[in-house]
Design a protein around this motif. Structure first.
Motif, PDB file in Angstrom:
ATOM      1  N   PRO A  62     -12.237   4.262 -12.979  1.00 41.31           N
ATOM      2  CA  PRO A  62     -10.375   4.134 -12.635  1.00 41.31           C
ATOM      3  C   PRO A  62     -10.247   4.567 -14.051  1.00 41.31           C
ATOM      4  O   PRO A  62      -8.935   5.078 -14.112  1.00 41.31           O
ATOM      5  CB  PRO A  62     -10.584   2.765 -13.457  1.00 41.31           C
ATOM      6  CG  PRO A  62     -11.883   1.650 -12.522  1.00 41.31           C
ATOM      7  CD  PRO A  62     -12.663   2.810 -12.797  1.00 41.31           C
ATOM      8  N   SER A  69      -6.711   9.370  -5.557  1.00 38.38           N
ATOM      9  CA  SER A  69      -6.542   8.027  -4.994  1.00 38.38           C
ATOM     10  C   SER A  69      -8.081   6.944  -6.048  1.00 38.38           C
ATOM     11  O   SER A  69      -9.315   6.801  -6.432  1.00 38.38           O
ATOM     12  CB  SER A  69      -6.833   7.101  -3.550  1.00 38.38           C
ATOM     13  OG  SER A  69      -6.280   7.683  -2.368  1.00 38.38           O
ATOM     14  N   LEU A  70      -7.411   5.975  -6.781  1.00 33.21           N
ATOM     15  CA  LEU A  70      -7.968   5.151  -7.763  1.00 33.21           C
ATOM     16  C   LEU A  70      -8.351   3.639  -6.670  1.00 33.21           C
ATOM     17  O   LEU A  70      -9.464   3.132  -6.874  1.00 33.21           O
ATOM     18  CB  LEU A  70      -6.914   3.979  -8.140  1.00 33.21           C
ATOM     19  CG  LEU A  70      -7.063   2.959  -9.305  1.00 33.21           C
ATOM     20  CD1 LEU A  70      -8.322   4.023 -10.360  1.00 33.21           C
ATOM     21  CD2 LEU A  70      -6.767   2.145 -10.672  1.00 33.21           C
ATOM     22  N   HIS A  71      -8.001   3.755  -4.906  1.00 36.62           N
ATOM     23  CA  HIS A  71      -8.301   3.374  -4.187  1.00 36.62           C
ATOM     24  C   HIS A  71      -8.500   4.031  -2.744  1.00 36.62           C
ATOM     25  O   HIS A  71      -7.748   3.574  -1.830  1.00 36.62           O
ATOM     26  CB  HIS A  71      -7.526   1.806  -3.780  1.00 36.62           C
ATOM     27  CG  HIS A  71      -7.355   0.961  -5.612  1.00 36.62           C
ATOM     28  ND1 HIS A  71      -7.971  -0.339  -5.962  1.00 36.62           N
ATOM     29  CD2 HIS A  71      -5.808   1.226  -6.114  1.00 36.62           C
ATOM     30  CE1 HIS A  71      -7.777  -0.955  -6.784  1.00 36.62           C
ATOM     31  NE2 HIS A  71      -6.390   0.119  -6.996  1.00 36.62           N
ATOM     32  N   CYS A 334      -0.795   4.452   1.816  1.00 34.00           N
ATOM     33  CA  CYS A 334      -1.235   4.357   0.180  1.00 34.00           C
ATOM     34  C   CYS A 334      -1.250   5.655   0.025  1.00 34.00           C
ATOM     35  O   CYS A 334      -2.905   6.226   0.106  1.00 34.00           O
ATOM     36  CB  CYS A 334      -1.792   3.414   0.436  1.00 34.00           C
ATOM     37  SG  CYS A 334      -1.821   3.159  -1.180  1.00 34.00           S
ATOM     38  N   CYS A 345      -4.068   6.406  -3.658  1.00 34.01           N
ATOM     39  CA  CYS A 345      -3.620   5.613  -3.573  1.00 34.01           C
ATOM     40  C   CYS A 345      -3.595   4.847  -4.894  1.00 34.01           C
ATOM     41  O   CYS A 345      -4.601   4.514  -5.378  1.00 34.01           O
ATOM     42  CB  CYS A 345      -4.534   4.792  -3.080  1.00 34.01           C
ATOM     43  SG  CYS A 345      -4.022   3.124  -2.707  1.00 34.01           S
ATOM     44  N   LEU A 346      -2.684   4.352  -5.854  1.00 38.67           N
ATOM     45  CA  LEU A 346      -2.893   3.976  -7.177  1.00 38.67           C
ATOM     46  C   LEU A 346      -2.989   2.455  -7.397  1.00 38.67           C
ATOM     47  O   LEU A 346      -3.316   2.127  -8.898  1.00 38.67           O
ATOM     48  CB  LEU A 346      -1.886   4.898  -7.714  1.00 38.67           C
ATOM     49  CG  LEU A 346      -1.791   6.370  -8.054  1.00 38.67           C
ATOM     50  CD1 LEU A 346      -0.555   6.915  -8.977  1.00 38.67           C
ATOM     51  CD2 LEU A 346      -3.413   6.918  -8.486  1.00 38.67           C
ATOM     52  N   SER A 347      -2.102   1.874  -6.430  1.00 41.90           N
ATOM     53  CA  SER A 347      -2.145   0.727  -6.169  1.00 41.90           C
ATOM     54  C   SER A 347      -1.698   0.438  -5.241  1.00 41.90           C
ATOM     55  O   SER A 347      -1.305   0.853  -3.860  1.00 41.90           O
ATOM     56  CB  SER A 347      -1.109  -0.019  -7.109  1.00 41.90           C
ATOM     57  OG  SER A 347      -1.094  -1.328  -6.785  1.00 41.90           O
ATOM     58  N   PRO A 348      -2.875  -0.932  -4.587  1.00 34.32           N
ATOM     59  CA  PRO A 348      -2.835  -1.663  -3.005  1.00 34.32           C
ATOM     60  C   PRO A 348      -1.792  -1.944  -2.400  1.00 34.32           C
ATOM     61  O   PRO A 348      -0.962  -1.657  -1.903  1.00 34.32           O
ATOM     62  CB  PRO A 348      -3.808  -3.112  -3.336  1.00 34.32           C
ATOM     63  CG  PRO A 348      -4.629  -2.621  -4.691  1.00 34.32           C
ATOM     64  CD  PRO A 348      -4.002  -1.316  -5.207  1.00 34.32           C
ATOM     65  N   ASP A 349      -0.715  -1.934  -4.010  1.00 34.37           N
ATOM     66  CA  ASP A 349       0.843  -2.855  -3.573  1.00 34.37           C
ATOM     67  C   ASP A 349       1.441  -1.480  -2.834  1.00 34.37           C
ATOM     68  O   ASP A 349       3.092  -1.909  -2.074  1.00 34.37           O
ATOM     69  CB  ASP A 349       1.466  -3.247  -5.116  1.00 34.37           C
ATOM     70  CG  ASP A 349       0.906  -5.120  -5.611  1.00 34.37           C
ATOM     71  OD1 ASP A 349       0.420  -4.985  -4.508  1.00 34.37           O
ATOM     72  OD2 ASP A 349       0.712  -4.464  -7.167  1.00 34.37           O
TER      73      ASP A 349
END
Length: 402
Positions: A62, A69-71, A334, A345-349
């Motif tokens: 992280p 991508s973080l995710h 994402c 994709c830095l956040s699932p949001d």
């Protein structure tokens, strides 16, 4: 969707419900009901990049993920191809290397040495692992098994263990964005892919010398169609906004073709070995250029009987929504920027409402829906035949080495 009308609609609905039950059993029955195919594979050792790890197996990921991508997965490692295949083989979830507690039980169940952003060659950042680092961890694990179980028992165990290798994606991505390496005299893309293949073949030969007999090498997916590459080329004079970047895909094809050819030679050379190449490129290209041809989800809603008209009180109405294929084969679910490929994709949001409608999850990783189709095809050749050659995972699981 259609509605049945007239006097025959009751019988039609009953028949329709019956067909749905059969379809659900065929899609999910053997696995969901707990039946597993008997397998000669007793465990799985996984080595690879973000195609096998969601970042959980990379220390400080992280913090050190930089602009990637973080995710990198729309879910957990359970949604990735090797874990889906392990389940089909009746194996337990393969735990990440850094979550192992050192118990013999965990080692016997298999180990996931893979790490997001791992490369065959030297990575752009020292925070990421290389193939050789993961290989060293695997050899240390084999030595531990030999010490604890004895040479003969360990040898038998290793011979029945499947080694799953999935590398090369991040090497090519690094090459494409590194202007210095890409423009060096005598150092072109084709030469680079040949070096990558040579390294992979050396690894396979080293594993064979360590008594490994079941090996799967996954090819590289079509990076020229990925949101990351499409985004990079979008802002350049050579960008092709209408389709995939052919020059990038040619490098991928060169790597895949050369690797498979070398694997064919190894199967003739290494007695008792079963080395399989899986053509993820061809499979992904099918999803990208024929997105509507593949069913990705099946949702069923049951209406409250109290809301049904009096004359229909004994009938259960099922509303079936079938999504036939992918709606978006170009943009990441994402991500940010053009094609969702400028930032990962830095956040699932950040994710789209329905990931199963997309082929791509982030910069250059597929969605869970694609992974399921890939795993099914690799397992039995359905829906895509012969993506794994010379045999399927199902055939490998039922075969025994000599």
């Amino acid at each position: 969707m259609w509605f049945l009308e007239g006097k025959s609609w009751v019988l039609g609905t009953i028949l329709y419900v019956g067909l749905l039950v059969i379809l659900m059993y065929l899609c999910n029955g053997s696995e969901e009901m707990g039946f597993n195919w008997p397998s000669s594979v007793t465990s799985m050792y996984i080595l690879g990049d973000s195609s096998v790890d969601c970042g959980d197996n990379t220390p400080f990921y992280p913090v050190l993920h930089q602009n990637v991508s973080l995710h990198p997965c729309n879910g957990s490692d359970h949604t990735l191809v090797p874990q889906l295949l392990a389940k089909k083989m009746g194996l337990q979830y393969v735990k990440p290397f850094y979550s192992q507690n050192g118990s013999m039980e965990d080692l016997l169940n298999g180990v996931n040495f893979g790490a997001a952003q791992a490369t065959i060659m030297y990575p752009r950042s020292r925070s990421y692992q290389t193939l050789n680092q993961q290989l060293r961890q695997a050899f240390e694990t084999i030595q531990l098994l030999q010490l604890q179980l004895g040479q003969d028992t360990a040898k038998s165990l290793i011979e029945s263990t499947l080694f799953y290798l999935s590398f090369g994606k991040d090497d090519l991505i690094n090459y494409l964005v590194d202007d210095e390496s890409a423009t060096s005299p005598g150092y072109n893309g084709l030469n680079f892919t040949h070096i990558l293949v040579d390294q992979m073949i050396n690894v396979i030969e080293n594993l064979y010398d360590a008594n490994v007999r079941k090996i799967v090498c996954m090819g590289i997916l079509p990076l020229g169609c990925s949101p990351s590459v499409m985004s990079i080329r979008y802002n350049s004079t050579i960008g092709d906004k209408l389709g995939c970047e052919n020059d990038v895909n040619l490098l991928v094809l060169e790597y895949n073709t050369r690797l498979e050819q070398r694997i064919v030679d190894l199967n003739l050379k290494m007695r008792g070995a079963q080395v399989i190449f899986c053509d993820t490129y061809r499979a992904m290209m099918e999803f990208i250029f024929h997105p509507q041809a593949y069913v990705v989800s099946l949702d069923i809603k049951v209406f409250d009987p109290k809301r049904i008209k009096k004359e229909h009180i004994l009938v259960l109405i099922l509303l079936v929504q079938i999504i036939a294929g992918f709606e978006d084969a170009k943009n990441a679910c994402c991500g940010e920027g053009e094609y969702g490929g400028t930032k990962g994709c830095l956040s699932p949001d950040m994710a789209c409402p329905r990931a199963s409608n997309h082929v791509w999850w982030d910069l250059y990783n597929p969605t869970e829906a694609v992974n399921i189709l890939l795993a099914n095809s690799a397992w039995s050749g359905d829906p895509l035949p012969a993506i794994c050659r010379p045999i399927t995972f199902e055939a490998l699981g039922s075969s025994h080495t000599n």
